[in-house]
Design an enzyme around this catalytic site. Structure first.
Site, short mmCIF file in Angstrom:
data_model
loop_
_atom_site.label_atom_id
_atom_site.label_comp_id
_atom_site.label_asym_id
_atom_site.label_seq_id
_atom_site.Cartn_x
_atom_site.Cartn_y
_atom_site.Cartn_z
N GLN A 290 2.80 9.11 -2.26
CA GLN A 290 3.32 7.77 -2.01
C GLN A 290 4.39 7.42 -3.04
OE1 GLN A 290 0.88 4.46 -3.37
NE2 GLN A 290 1.02 3.50 -1.36
N GLY A 291 5.64 7.31 -2.60
CA GLY A 291 6.73 7.00 -3.52
C GLY A 291 7.04 5.52 -3.55
N GLU B 47 -5.31 -1.16 0.96
CA GLU B 47 -5.54 -0.28 -0.19
C GLU B 47 -6.46 -0.98 -1.19
OE1 GLU B 47 -3.02 2.05 -3.70
OE2 GLU B 47 -2.12 0.37 -2.67
N GLU C 278 -4.55 -8.84 -12.88
CA GLU C 278 -3.84 -10.12 -13.05
C GLU C 278 -3.07 -10.49 -11.78
OE1 GLU C 278 -4.00 -7.64 -15.21
OE2 GLU C 278 -5.23 -8.62 -16.74
#
Lengths: 384, 374
Positions: free
Chosen positions: A118-119, A238, A370
């Site tokens: 995954q780029g 994800e 965060e």
């Protein structure tokens, strides 16, 4: 309100457990016979791709069945699947890819013959992913993009055949606009992969340099400038997948077993109030988090989207993973110090510190904690 | 598995929400707690008229046949409104004991009276020698003339000031800390030899120390079997914990939501407080921790409702989290309200105080963490 699974769901659970017991390679075979395991899942009718829709060969699980399936796979510590092809690119191809792209790429994803990476992240685009700068310029004849830039934290790039990549095709407008989703072969001479060794001493992430890489436009997913929209939906997915709650249940049991091996006074470390109470506090929160996942499932089953509870899972799940790894270094005691020694101290202690160090990444990747809090504050609590 | 409310449960929840929003403002509530008994009698009668007191009793005795889950739904709403009427003492504890272990005669005598709102009951189990130890019972019941004579004292008995009947544990045999030899009796609040020292608790409710000197009870005042009440006492304590947990969840929800509203309004440094990321993250933490306790409360309640062997462990974990998270959310609600958070005038102060008392009841955070890890 009913906590029990239905008869049908319980029968399905039994079926999954029986399948695992019959097919899961034992002990060291777990690694050498991985392919055999995944083949058995495929032969079962799409169990290797439990989230895929039926038309693409998925098993057509209900939300509850999918939960049970994931639960039992985790409980039995089955070999994990590399997520980039099956879990991440495939849904994007199904939704936004052309017929030709689907025919070309899906078979290699399905049979795991083609590895993907995954780029997304770049040196200047981490949590603020839309800030990415890797440039893709359309050639004058409109047949290819010339790609230049750098990707980083690219997991398993060193064994990948292909990379799905976010590139910038325009700097006009908001930074989420002008991002284009390209598929890039890793054997292109303009692609250079350099390892990054992380705190835990392991090599799984890389820097990837892209220099004058020519990517045919037929490798572009969807429209130019819409890449952010395609990628965004997946990021949410994800995040919920990263909570690793059942893995934590197993890991905590293992941490307790490790602590019982460590002599402390008349008893073991597990008899010391200071250690035991840490374990208890963690276990109580894990019980609560496990059921929070079920609350999310219940909403999805009822046809509602995952509720606000789902946003909690990654945030809290990764914090718990880290706290369990802390228990392991505490249990390791003086043997938390040796690095890479194969025969010093109790067996579990040899991986304890590197596990703890490597695990610091969990609250950083997939949207740092965060950032997760910003997302919850904005989208759930209506703050900011 | 289905975690959504049934239509009946939805109606029940709606009716309580409506009652609280229209008739139970925090300023009204703060008037009710100034009454001698610490609540409002006419409210109690409304609870009866609306069927809330009947909800968890079996249909045979005039109840509606509900479960601990229905009780949870009600108490969560009561918690949002900071309701002070003696529902937990009368229905969840006293009433449940009668339902679980009473004779047919006892059920007929007591349950309909509770449902009609005519009988207030409470549960006196703790003693000052070791309040968290359910077997630390020094109060003695001596068999005499076909009945019993009670001598001893009980601590922190909520609503004793308004109770007509008190369910009370006493030792009929064995040593002071034995698990065996404990029995439960129903004692008339007006019984000769029973004296009370009444006091308010931090949250404005009423509790009492009870002293028993040669208090006479009859043999048919015994609840359950003679000398083996420890299992029943544990069940009642579990019901009390689940009830308090549901109430605490309601209170925590109000606290985190009030804090969000306040920080959106309050301006400092030319910004709403909610614009500051450090405060937004704090409120996110409050929301996250609240949801974890809510999850565990639902789980433990459902496990208890089906008598699962897993229930006890989950109840210990729950009470631990209720105490810990209650303090976390209460403290931060006060902190984020700034100076105003320190005033009696603001509702949040009262929610915070209720959460502190909930932690103290039936064993606090530390106690249950120890029980949980075993």
């Amino acid at each position: 309100m009913d906590i029990e699974f239905s008869e049908d769901d319980l029968a399905f659970q039994q079926k999954v457990v029986s399948f695992i017991e019959a097919n899961l390679p034992k002990g060291m075979d777990m690694w050498t016979k991985r392919n055999q395991w995944f083949q058995a899942l495929r032969d079962q009718g799409g169990w290797d791709v439990p989230k895929w829709p039926v038309e693409y060969g998925g098993p057509g699980f209900t939300p509850t069945q999918r939960y049970i399936f994931d639960l039992e796979m985790a409980r039995h510590a089955t070999p994990p699947q590399i997520p980039f092809g099956v879990g991440m690119l495939a849904p994007i191809l199904m939704n936004y890819g052309s017929k030709q792209q689907i025919d070309r790429f899906m078979p290699g994803i399905r049979d795991a013959s083609v590895n993907w990476c995954q780029g997304y992240s770049e040196p200047g685009a981490g949590s603020d992913l839309a800030n990415l700068k890797t440039k893709a310029e359309l050639s004058d004849d409109g047949s290819y993009y010339l790609v230049n830039g750098q990707k980083t934290w690219t997991t398993l790039a060193h064994i990948a055949h292909w990379m799905f990549c976010l590139t910038r095709t325009s700097s006009a407008g908001a930074k989420q606009e002008g991002i284009t989703f390209l598929l890039i072969p890793m054997d292109d001479p303009g692609v250079e992969t350099r390892p990054i060794i992380t705190l835990g001493g392991s090599h799984s992430v890389n820097e990837v340099y892209l220099t004058d890489v020519k990517v045919p436009v037929t490798n572009r997913i969807g429209e130019e400038g819409k890449g952010w929209t395609y990628a965004k939906g997946l990021l949410v997915h994800e995040r919920t997948g990263l909570a690793g709650i059942q893995n934590s249940v197993l890991a905590l049991e293992k941490a307790k077993a490790n602590a019982r091996l460590i002599k402390a006074g008349e008893g073991s470390l597990m008899d010391l109030a200071s250690f035991k109470n840490k374990v208890g506090a963690l276990e109580a929160e894990l019980l609560a988090l496990e059921f929070t996942e079920l609350r999310t499932l219940s909403q999805v089953s009822a046809g509602q989207g995952p509720g606000p509870e789902s946003s909690i899972l990654k945030l809290k799940g990764t914090e718990i993973q880290q706290r369990i790894s802390e228990l392991n270094i505490e249990a390791a005691g003086i043997y938390a110090a040796p690095w890479g020694a194969k025969s010093i101290g109790p067996e579990f202690a040899r991986g304890a510190t590197s596990g703890y160090l490597g695990g610091r990444a969990t609250t950083i990747y997939g949207g740092a904690s965060e950032v997760q809090k910003d997302v919850i504050a904005k989208n759930v609590l209506g703050l900011g | 598995m289905d975690l959504s409310l049934t239509n009946e449960q939805q109606l029940l929840q709606d009716s309580i929400q409506k009652f609280i929003s229209t008739q139970y403002s925090i300023s009204e509530r703060n008037k009710f707690i100034k009454n001698d008994q610490g609540y409002d009698n006419s409210n109690w009668q409304k609870f009866a008229d609306l069927g809330w007191l009947a909800m968890t009793f079996s249909e045979e005795y005039g109840g509606l046949g509900g479960s601990t889950v229905d009780s949870m739904i009600m108490l969560e709403e009561f918690g949002k409104g900071l309701v002070v009427e003696p529902f937990l003492s009368t229905v969840v504890l006293f009433g449940a004991a009668i339902e679980l272990a009473g004779t047919q005669q006892q059920k007929q005598n007591l349950i309909p009276a509770i449902i009609e709102g005519k009988l207030i009951g409470t549960f006196a189990y703790a003693e000052s020698v070791e309040p968290n130890n359910l077997s630390a019972i020094q109060t003695r019941a001596t068999a005499e003339d076909g009945g019993f004579q009670l001598n001893g004292s009980k601590s922190l008995v909520f609503n004793a000031i308004s109770a007509n009947k008190i369910l009370l544990s006493a030792r009929t045999s064995g040593q002071d800390f034995d698990e065996q030899g404990v029995s439960l009796f129903i004692v008339d609040a007006q019984a000769a030899g029973l004296t009370r020292t009444d006091y308010p608790t931090v949250d404005g409710l009423r509790a009492s120390e009870l002293h028993l000197e040669n208090v006479r009870v009859e043999s048919d005042d015994l609840i359950g079997s003679l000398g083996s009440a420890s299992g029943l006492i544990q069940s009642l304590v579990n019901k009390g914990i689940l009830g308090l947990a549901a109430e605490a969840i309601g209170a925590m929800e109000t606290l985190y939501k009030s804090t969000i509203e306040y920080t959106k309004q309050r301006q400092q440094f030319d910004h709403a407080l909610a614009d500051f990321q450090v405060l937004r993250h704090r409120m996110t933490d409050m929301f996250v921790e609240y949801n974890l306790v809510k999850s565990l409360c639902m789980k433990a309640t459902m496990l208890e409702a089906q008598n699962s062997a897993e229930a006890q462990r989950n109840i210990h974990a729950l009470k631990y989290l209720v105490g810990k998270t209650g303090r976390f959310i209460g403290q931060n609600a006060v902190q984020l309200h700034g100076g105003m958070g320190m005033t009696e005038e603001l509702a949040i102060a009262h929610y915070f105080k209720r959460l502190l008392v909930i932690d103290a009841q039936f064993g606090n955070t530390d106690h249950h963490l120890n029980k949980f890890v075993g």
